[in-house]
Each structure stands twice: as structure tokens, then as C-alpha cells.
Design a protein around this motif. Structure first.
Motif, mmCIF file in Angstrom:
data_model
loop_
_atom_site.group_PDB
_atom_site.id
_atom_site.type_symbol
_atom_site.label_atom_id
_atom_site.label_comp_id
_atom_site.label_asym_id
_atom_site.label_seq_id
_atom_site.Cartn_x
_atom_site.Cartn_y
_atom_site.Cartn_z
ATOM 1 N N LYS A 559 30.519 -16.869 3.182
ATOM 2 C CA LYS A 559 29.132 -16.770 2.723
ATOM 3 C C LYS A 559 28.716 -17.982 1.895
ATOM 4 O O LYS A 559 27.546 -18.364 1.888
ATOM 5 C CB LYS A 559 28.952 -15.493 1.901
ATOM 6 N N SER A 560 29.691 -18.591 1.211
ATOM 7 C CA SER A 560 29.384 -19.795 0.418
ATOM 8 C C SER A 560 29.306 -21.040 1.291
ATOM 9 O O SER A 560 29.155 -22.148 0.766
ATOM 10 C CB SER A 560 30.456 -19.998 -0.654
ATOM 11 N N LYS A 561 29.431 -20.851 2.615
ATOM 12 C CA LYS A 561 29.430 -21.944 3.579
ATOM 13 C C LYS A 561 30.614 -22.878 3.334
ATOM 14 O O LYS A 561 30.488 -24.104 3.340
ATOM 15 C CB LYS A 561 28.108 -22.707 3.541
ATOM 16 N N ASN A 562 31.762 -22.258 3.117
ATOM 17 C CA ASN A 562 33.023 -22.985 2.920
ATOM 18 C C ASN A 562 32.913 -24.025 1.799
ATOM 19 O O ASN A 562 33.341 -25.169 1.929
ATOM 20 C CB ASN A 562 33.474 -23.660 4.215
ATOM 21 N N SER A 563 32.342 -23.572 0.689
ATOM 22 C CA SER A 563 32.048 -24.471 -0.423
ATOM 23 C C SER A 563 33.265 -24.731 -1.301
ATOM 24 O O SER A 563 33.946 -23.792 -1.745
ATOM 25 C CB SER A 563 30.927 -23.876 -1.280
ATOM 26 N N LYS A 564 33.539 -25.995 -1.568
ATOM 27 C CA LYS A 564 34.608 -26.353 -2.499
ATOM 28 C C LYS A 564 34.217 -26.011 -3.930
ATOM 29 O O LYS A 564 35.066 -25.637 -4.749
ATOM 30 C CB LYS A 564 34.928 -27.844 -2.382
ATOM 31 N N VAL A 565 32.937 -26.132 -4.223
ATOM 32 C CA VAL A 565 32.459 -25.788 -5.569
ATOM 33 C C VAL A 565 32.727 -24.312 -5.853
ATOM 34 O O VAL A 565 33.164 -23.937 -6.946
ATOM 35 C CB VAL A 565 30.956 -26.095 -5.695
ATOM 36 N N TRP A 566 32.478 -23.465 -4.847
ATOM 37 C CA TRP A 566 32.738 -22.029 -5.015
ATOM 38 C C TRP A 566 34.223 -21.791 -5.269
ATOM 39 O O TRP A 566 34.589 -20.965 -6.113
ATOM 40 C CB TRP A 566 32.289 -21.278 -3.763
ATOM 41 N N CYS A 567 35.074 -22.509 -4.547
ATOM 42 C CA CYS A 567 36.518 -22.342 -4.737
ATOM 43 C C CYS A 567 36.955 -22.743 -6.141
ATOM 44 O O CYS A 567 37.733 -22.037 -6.793
ATOM 45 C CB CYS A 567 37.278 -23.170 -3.701
ATOM 46 N N ASP A 568 36.455 -23.894 -6.609
ATOM 47 C CA ASP A 568 36.824 -24.346 -7.948
ATOM 48 C C ASP A 568 36.357 -23.361 -9.019
ATOM 49 O O ASP A 568 37.086 -23.075 -9.973
ATOM 50 C CB ASP A 568 36.225 -25.728 -8.213
ATOM 51 N N LYS A 569 35.163 -22.834 -8.831
ATOM 52 C CA LYS A 569 34.629 -21.874 -9.807
ATOM 53 C C LYS A 569 35.426 -20.580 -9.802
ATOM 54 O O LYS A 569 35.623 -19.954 -10.854
ATOM 55 C CB LYS A 569 33.164 -21.597 -9.487
ATOM 56 N N SER A 570 35.896 -20.169 -8.620
ATOM 57 C CA SER A 570 36.649 -18.919 -8.499
ATOM 58 C C SER A 570 38.145 -19.118 -8.704
ATOM 59 O O SER A 570 38.906 -18.151 -8.570
ATOM 60 C CB SER A 570 36.398 -18.302 -7.114
ATOM 61 N N ILE A 572 40.266 -20.689 -6.798
ATOM 62 C CA ILE A 572 40.930 -20.471 -5.514
ATOM 63 C C ILE A 572 41.102 -21.824 -4.825
ATOM 64 O O ILE A 572 40.204 -22.672 -4.875
ATOM 65 C CB ILE A 572 40.114 -19.508 -4.627
ATOM 66 N N SER A 573 42.235 -22.019 -4.183
ATOM 67 C CA SER A 573 42.540 -23.290 -3.539
ATOM 68 C C SER A 573 41.641 -23.520 -2.328
ATOM 69 O O SER A 573 41.645 -22.735 -1.379
ATOM 70 C CB SER A 573 44.010 -23.324 -3.119
ATOM 71 N N PHE A 574 40.878 -24.605 -2.362
ATOM 72 C CA PHE A 574 40.020 -24.963 -1.232
ATOM 73 C C PHE A 574 40.877 -25.321 -0.011
ATOM 74 O O PHE A 574 40.527 -24.978 1.121
ATOM 75 C CB PHE A 574 39.135 -26.151 -1.618
ATOM 76 N N ARG A 575 42.018 -25.980 -0.242
ATOM 77 C CA ARG A 575 42.916 -26.336 0.864
ATOM 78 C C ARG A 575 43.440 -25.081 1.546
ATOM 79 O O ARG A 575 43.498 -25.014 2.786
ATOM 80 C CB ARG A 575 44.080 -27.167 0.326
ATOM 81 N N ALA A 576 43.823 -24.082 0.753
ATOM 82 C CA ALA A 576 44.334 -22.838 1.339
ATOM 83 C C ALA A 576 43.261 -22.118 2.147
ATOM 84 O O ALA A 576 43.531 -21.571 3.216
ATOM 85 C CB ALA A 576 44.864 -21.922 0.236
ATOM 86 N N MET A 577 42.032 -22.125 1.652
ATOM 87 C CA MET A 577 40.945 -21.423 2.342
ATOM 88 C C MET A 577 40.571 -22.125 3.648
ATOM 89 O O MET A 577 40.331 -21.458 4.667
ATOM 90 C CB MET A 577 39.732 -21.315 1.432
ATOM 91 N N THR A 578 40.507 -23.444 3.642
ATOM 92 C CA THR A 578 40.193 -24.154 4.885
ATOM 93 C C THR A 578 41.310 -23.966 5.913
ATOM 94 O O THR A 578 41.055 -23.885 7.119
ATOM 95 C CB THR A 578 39.975 -25.652 4.617
ATOM 96 N N TYR A 579 42.548 -23.887 5.428
ATOM 97 C CA TYR A 579 43.668 -23.607 6.325
ATOM 98 C C TYR A 579 43.530 -22.210 6.919
ATOM 99 O O TYR A 579 43.759 -22.001 8.117
ATOM 100 C CB TYR A 579 44.976 -23.733 5.551
ATOM 101 N N ALA A 580 43.147 -21.236 6.084
ATOM 102 C CA ALA A 580 42.963 -19.865 6.565
ATOM 103 C C ALA A 580 41.872 -19.795 7.633
ATOM 104 O O ALA A 580 41.991 -19.038 8.606
ATOM 105 C CB ALA A 580 42.622 -18.942 5.404
ATOM 106 N N VAL A 581 40.824 -20.572 7.475
ATOM 107 C CA VAL A 581 39.740 -20.594 8.468
ATOM 108 C C VAL A 581 40.271 -21.072 9.819
ATOM 109 O O VAL A 581 39.948 -20.513 10.867
ATOM 110 C CB VAL A 581 38.578 -21.485 7.976
ATOM 111 N N ARG A 582 41.115 -22.114 9.802
ATOM 112 C CA ARG A 582 41.667 -22.640 11.055
ATOM 113 C C ARG A 582 42.627 -21.646 11.694
ATOM 114 O O ARG A 582 42.637 -21.459 12.918
ATOM 115 C CB ARG A 582 42.363 -23.978 10.796
#
Length: 733
Positions: A559-570, A572-582
Motif C-alpha cells: 500500500k505504501s507503493k514499496n516505499s523505503k521511507v515507510w520501511c525506515d519509519k516502521s 523494517i528492512s527495505f532490502r528484506a521487503m523487496t526480496y519478499a516481493v520478488r
């Protein structure tokens, strides 16, 4: 770098160690062989097709082979730490092939690495040394990351990638040389690859002689850092052995005094680092070996807290760490600052960290072990082997004389095993048995280097049969069911692939894929104190447990459109989330591709039932990984639940019952319950505080005190277990 060769028949005589100037020529002589004459010819485009046809014809007409004679085309390269075999051998072979076949359009070398980081680092290092200006000449392939092109000549790839290539093309027609690096680690993937190559070398070289096409030959180089040459040479009859002398400098080994021994090796290790920092010159950087991410982050936090007193640059290093954070370990710190790298066993081999002169070895490693009494695979903290201790010590002598401080007495070291136990003897074998039929394609046979643990093997088959992935009435090469053939291509555990199968029938494929992709990531949350992490998790917390919490996090990320800013605020690792998407995209694509002929009449589910439906798909698949709260409320009980799906069918299966009766220690329908395990929910779980009466879990770990902790937990009561659905069950064939 010095080489010496040994013949297969003369094992008693110690081989001569050649000087550095003769090392390269010695390797080329053994690699080329006397009958490997120069052939100046142009490879035609249809050549691989002709080779494939000739191979198939040969396999149909040839008699069974008991011993696959390598005829000198397999080289076992034993090299000490620091000899440069991982970077220099691929370049030597590349130059040799380029000179030998100047008019060929393409000669490609595959180099397998057991770890993603090693494949990426070595590809970059070789590219830098060769000063290649053409993109893709030196390439890497790891999961979801590749820069491989048709023009690639040197291809570094993980073992898992090569296994997928073998399943797609058993003859490996795209490669002329396969180099298996770090073969001494003896992972399941390594054993599968070696078992396949011993046959492939024999048949490809036989066809090459029949067709008088030297270019069709396949050569194999097996590189190992330990003294297992005799085992490998007996497995590859007719192979040659080369010995490489390392370039390491003298390393002084210091053992812990028995009076200083402590069960708390983490505190002992951290205290030793601080003590040595005050005693040694600041330009001598440290490499500290610990067991895993949790332990590393704890020690790193402790060292960084004292940074204003010690002037240190502390760098964690483990597989799940973001790439930029990993690169810190290879940088030069500011003047007057000591670099302290705190790493797992990924720093034992293949990687050279500049400036390291001191190694602090905890003496422990976290490895997979299988609890056969309950069918659970757990990550267990255990002592390293003497071979691993030598590898760690060698890190201190790569650039100059160094020292190693072992956090255990000399008497303990003497009791260590010589080599680590092969993974095939101690790990869950369900994935192996699901892939194994694909490795019978060449000539209908397959032999492992060592015998598989029969208890674990039979238990793996019981699990696969419970999942409807194999038919035990068939022999190994034809035992896969139609569902098993499709799910064997999934790069995840068979039980998780089966969850996706059930989720497809229930209409929750996308949700289940999201959860599994999150479980496949490591280091999901950024380092922070427990209070901050708990506060951030409250936004995603689900009363059902970790599985739905993962789904909530993934949904919010999308919903955050794969936002790195959202990850940093929460946090949560942006690298881990982008990996999960793939991962999620790959899983959904695979399921749709392999089940494209399936037609299911779905009926809409009520919103309040979706979470229960998702959990039911997991619980239906892994019903043996279920735990109930003990009446005392202090721990969970894991009872011995049979891995059986349809009891009536098992009872009718006389052959299978006979196998089980021959092994009374194995599970059967009439077997008495075995020891009940006691476990706790891991503190990182969202259910650690709530502690419901019944749960399912998907991962277990054992700490150094043998305390069992459960991960990826979810509430699983009778309401969910007995859930019924109004829409049709999936029908595949």
C-alpha cells in the motif's frame, strides 16, 4: 602457490611440492592431459543439438556402468587457506580454453559457490583482476540476481542455481568446465552436484571420442580445503589430485586456559576483544567468529556502546545483512581506528577481509540438525570441527603474520571432530528426495558419496507421502506423483509448496504466497531496542499470530507503493521487503504455470474467515508441527504425531508397512509415542506474551543450552483445525 600431483595408485609416497613458478604449468599439464590435443575448428550452431542426440542414443544402447572412469578429466584440487584457488583457477582455465579453441564462439566455465555472498564477491574480484571491459564476460547468478549473458565466459553461481540448471538440462550443454568450490563443506546441494557430474563426465567424454570432437568434452575441477582427497578420488575413479601450498603467513595460536573457561561464550568473547584492543597495536584489525545474527547483533551493540573509549569501527557480517552493510567489512577504517568484524562462518572461506591480523574464535557454529524422534529440523549451536578451526585461523595469516585466540582450552580442541558431518547425514531430506528422481535421467542410477542416514531418509519419505508428493510403491526414479513432479520445481520446502497448493484450492494463494515470501527473508526488522520494536509491531500485530502479522506487514508495504521511507519509519528492512516481493511473484508465477490446467469452482469467502482459512492451509499441511501448552503453563509440549495423511491407505500398503517394521525406531501406525519435547515460543514471536493453548510452528532452533524455541507461530485451535469450506476441493488430474 605451489602444486604437486599424486597418482591414484601411489598414495603412500608424499607428493613433491613444486615452486611457485611451476605451479601454473603443472596445473595446465594435468588439466589438459596428454590426449587433449590442440583442435582448431569452428563450433557450429547446431553442435549442442547433435551432442544431445548422440548422448540420448548412447544412453539407450549402453550397458549399466558400475564405475564411471573419469579418464583424467576430473581434477581434485586440494588447497590451503590463502592459496588463491577460488580466484586464480577460473582465470587459468579461461586462458587455457581461449588458447586451445581460438575459433570457437563460446567456451563457458561454471564455478559453484555454497553462499550468495561468495559468488558475488568472487565475480567482482575476478572481473577486477582480469580488467574486463566487456560487460557480462565474468557473470554471477544468485537467486533473483544475475548478469549472465550469451557472451559470458566465467560464470560464478550458487549451488542451488546449478541444481535448477541440471533439472532443466541434465547434460549441461552450456558448459565446458565445471568447477565445484568449497566441496569440503559437503552440503546436500554439493553431494547432488558431485553425484551428477561423475556420470556426466563419463558419458560426455565418451560421446566426444566417438564424434572426435574434443570441444564436447566436459572437465570438472573439485576444489577443497581439507584432506578428503582419498574419499573424493575413490568416488571419481580415474581422477587426478593436485596439492596447492597456501601463501599464508605464520599464525600463532593461543588457547584459553582451563581456569578461564565459561559457559557464557558470548560475554567471554566480548571481554577478550576489549582486552586485546588495549594490548595490541591499533592497525591490527580483528575478525570475531560467532554463531548467528542474534548473537552478532548483541556483541556488536556491546562493542559500539564502548566506542568512545576504544575508538573502534565495528562491522557485523552475516548472510542476511544488507549489501551496503556487508561492504563495510571490506573497507579501510579511519587512521587510529581499529576495525572489528563480527561474522558467522561465511567469513571462513572464499572471502579475504583486508587488514585482519587477529582472529577471535568462539569455537561454535549454528548448523541444521534433524530431531528424528519428532521429525523436526532445528538450528543447533554446536562445536566446530578441527578443519573449521584451521580455516578460521587461516584468516589471520592472509596478508602478514597473525594471531588467533581460541575461546576454548587445548583439551577441548583435541576432542573436536576432524571434519564437519556431511549435511546429508544430519538434515531433513524431504527436499532431497523430491529432487532426486530428476537426477536419474542420465542412466537411471545415482550413488551418493556416503550412505544417507536411513532413519532420516525413511522419515522424509513418510512426510512426502503424507503430502501426496510421492508414491512409496514405486522405485526412487519413478516415485513422484503428478503433484510431486510439479512442486519439485519450487525453490522452497516441499511442505510450504504444498501449502500453496491447498491455498490455491481455498482461494487464498496470494495471501499464502505473501506469508511464505516473508518467511523466506532474513533480518526482517532493523536493529533496535526491544521497546521500540514492540511499539512498531503493534501496528501490524494480529491475534492469530506471526503468519497473519507477516501478511499485515506485506500488505502495508504494498500500500505504501514499496516505499523505503515507510520501511525506515516502521524499522523494517527495505532490502528484506523487496526480496519478499520478488519471492512472492516467483511463487505465484510457478503455481499458475504448473497448475494452469486446473479448473476450480471458487465460491467467495466471508472476510472474517480469510485469516482462519489461511492458517488452516498451513495447519493441514504441517499437522505434526503442533504444540500444546503444558498444564503448568511453563512450556509447550510437542508430541510425536505420525506423518500420515490417509491411515487406510497406509494400512493397505504392505510394502511400506514392511519397511517400517524393519526399522522399529521409525514412525508407524502402531509405534508407541516417543519422548515428548518441551519448547518455548521465541521472544521475537508476536505470541510470546499471549501464549495461547495450542499453536503450529514452522521453524525451531536450539541454543547452546539445548533449549528449544519455536518460530513463525500461529494460533491453531480445534475451530481452525476442523474448518470446512463450501467451495470445491481442487482437482488436478
Amino acid at each position: 602457490m605451489a602444486l604437486a600431483s599424486s597418482s591414484r595408485d601411489d598414495k603412500a609416497e608424499k607428493p613433491e611440492i613444486l615452486p611457485m613458478c611451476l605451479a601454473k604449468n603443472s596445473f595446465l599439464k594435468e588439466f589438459g592431459g596428454k590426449d587433449y590435443a590442440t583442435v582448431n575448428m569452428t563450433e557450429k550452431r547446431y553442435a549442442p543439438i547433435v551432442l544431445k542426440k548422440r548422448l540420448k542414443k548412447l544412453l539407450k544402447t549402453s550397458e549399466p556402468v558400475e564405475e564411471y572412469d573419469q579418464d583424467g578429466n576430473t581434477i581434485i584440487l586440494m588447497g590451503e587457506t590463502g592459496c588463491g584457488k577460488s580466484t586464480q583457477v577460473p582465470q587459468i582455465v579461461h586462458r587455457y580454453l581461449k588458447k586451445k579453441f581460438p575459433n570457437t564462439k563460446r567456451t563457458c566455465i561454471a564455478i559453484t559457490e555454497p553462499r550468495r555472498l561468495a559468488a558475488l564477491t568472487l565475480a567482482a574480484r575476478v572481473n577486477e583482476e582480469m580488467k574486463s571491459t566487456i560487460e557480462g564476460i565474468i557473470a554471477h547468478s544468485v537467486r533473483f540476481d544475475t548478469n549472465f549473458f550469451d557472451r559470458t565466459r566465467i560464470h560464478f553461481l550458487t549451488e542451488g542455481i546449478l541444481l535448477q540448471q541440471i533439472m532443466a538440462d541434465p547434460f549441461l550443454l552450456g558448459y565446458h568446465v565445471v568447477i565445484v568450490d568449497e566441496a569440503h563443506e559437503r552440503s546436500i546441494a554439493t553431494d547432488l552436484i558431485l553425484g551428477h557430474l561423475r556420470k556426466l563426465v563419463y558419458y560426455r567424454n565418451k560421446v566426444a571420442k566417438m564424434m572426435e570432437r574434443e570441444l564436447f568434452k566436459l572437465k570438472v575441477v573439485i576444489m577443497t580445503a581439507t584432506g578428503e582427497a582419498s574419499t573424493l578420488q575413490s568416488y571419481f575413479p580415474g581422477s587426478k589430485v593436485l596439492f596447492i601450498e597456501g601463501r599464508t603467513h605464520p599464525v600463532k595460536i593461543n588457547y584459553l586456559s582451563p581456569s578461564s573457561q565459561s559457559d557464557d561464550y558470548l560475554s567471554l568473547t566480548a571481554a577478550t576483544v576489549m582486552k586485546l584492543h588495549n594490548e595490541l597495536p591499533v592497525d591490527e584489525h580483528f575478525l570475531v567468529f560467532l554463531t548467528g545474527q542474534e548473537e552478532i547483533e548483541g556483541v556488536v551493540k556491546q562493542l559500539r556502546a564502548t566506542n568512545h573509549h576504544f575508538h573502534v569501527f565495528v562491522c557485523p557480517l552475516y548472510a542476511a545483512l544488507p549489501k551496503k552493510a556487508q561492504e563495510n567489512a571490506f573497507t579501510i577504517p579511519p587512521y587510529g581506528t581499529r576495525k572489528i568484524v563480527v561474522a558467522t562462518n561465511i567469513a571462513e572461506t572464499s572471502l579475504t577481509i583486508p587488514g585482519i591480523k587477529v582472529v577471535i574464535d568462539s569455537g561454535f557454529i549454528k548448523a541444521k540438525s534433524y530431531l528424528s524422534s519428532h521429525g523436526l529440523e532445528a538450528y543447533q549451536v554446536q562445536h566446530i570441527s578441527k578443519s573449521q578451526a584451521a580455516q578460521r585461523a587461516g584468516r589471520a595469516g592472509r596478508e602478514c603474520p597473525g594471531q588467533v585466540y581460541r575461546m576454548y582450552p587445548k583439551q577441548h580442541f583435541d576432542n573436536f571432530a576432524d571434519f564437519e558431518e556431511p549435511e546429508i547425514k544430519r538434515s531433513n531430506l524431504t527436499q532431497l528426495h523430491l529432487m532426486l528422481p530428476h537426477f536419474y535421467k542420465i542412466d537411471g542410477s545415482f550413488k551418493f558419496m556416503e550412505d544417507i542416514n536411513p532413519e532420516i531418509a525413511v522419515d522424509a519419505k513418510l512426510e512426502l507421502e503424507a503430502l501426496d508428493l510421492i508414491n512409496p510403491l514405486q522405485d526412487t526414479k519413478a516415485m513422484l506423483t503428478e503433484l510431486g513432479k510439479r512442486l519439485s520445481k519450487f525453490p522452497i520446502e516441499p511442505k510450504l509448496a504444498t501449502v500453496l497448493y491447498y491455498a490455491t484450492a481455498r482461494g487464498v494463494l496470494e495471501q499464502a504466497s505473501s506469508i511464505i515470501s516473508m518467511m523466506e527473508t532474513e533480518n526482517l526488522f532493523l536493529p533496535s531496542n526491544e521497546d521500540t520494536r514492540s511499539l512498531e509491531l503493534q501496528k501490524f500485530w494480529a491475534p492469530e499470530g506471526d503468519l497473519i502479522t507477516y501478511l499485515n506487514i506485506f500488505t502495508q508495504f504494498v500500500k505504501s507503493k514499496n516505499s523505503k521511507v515507510w520501511c525506515d519509519k516502521s524499522r523494517i528492512s527495505f532490502r528484506a521487503m523487496t526480496y519478499a516481493v520478488r519471492v512472492r511473484k516467483q511463487l505465484i508465477d510457478l503455481m499458475k504455470r504448473f497448475l494452469e490446467e486446473v479448473e476450480v469452482d471458487y465460491k467467495p469467502l466471508h472476510n472474517q474467515n480469510i485469516n482462519m482459512t489461511i492458517i488452516h492451509c498451513f495447519g493441514k499441511t504441517i499437522h505434526w508441527q503442533r504444540a500444546t501448552m503444558d498444564p503448568t503453563g511453563k512450556y509447550y509440549r510437542i508430541e510425536n504425531v505420525q506423518k500420515v495423511k490417509h491411515s487406510d491407505r497406509i494400512k493397505k500398503n504392505r510394502i511400506w508397512e514392511a519397511r517400517v517394521r524393519e526399522n522399529p525406531g521409525l514412525w508407524s501406525l502402531d509405534a508407541p509415542p516417543k519422548k515428548i519435547l518441551h519448547a518455548k515460543i521465541h521472544p521475537s514471536s508476536t505470541l510470546a506474551v499471549a501464549r495461547p493453548s495450542e499453536i503450529i510452528f514452522l521453524k525451531a532452533t536450539l541454543n547452546e543450552k539445548n533449549d528449544l524455541f519455536l518460530h513463525h507461530c500461529s494460533v491453531y485451535d480445534e475451530t481452525i483445525a476442523n474448518l470446512r469450506h463450501s467451495h470445491n476441493e481442487i482437482t488436478i488430474f
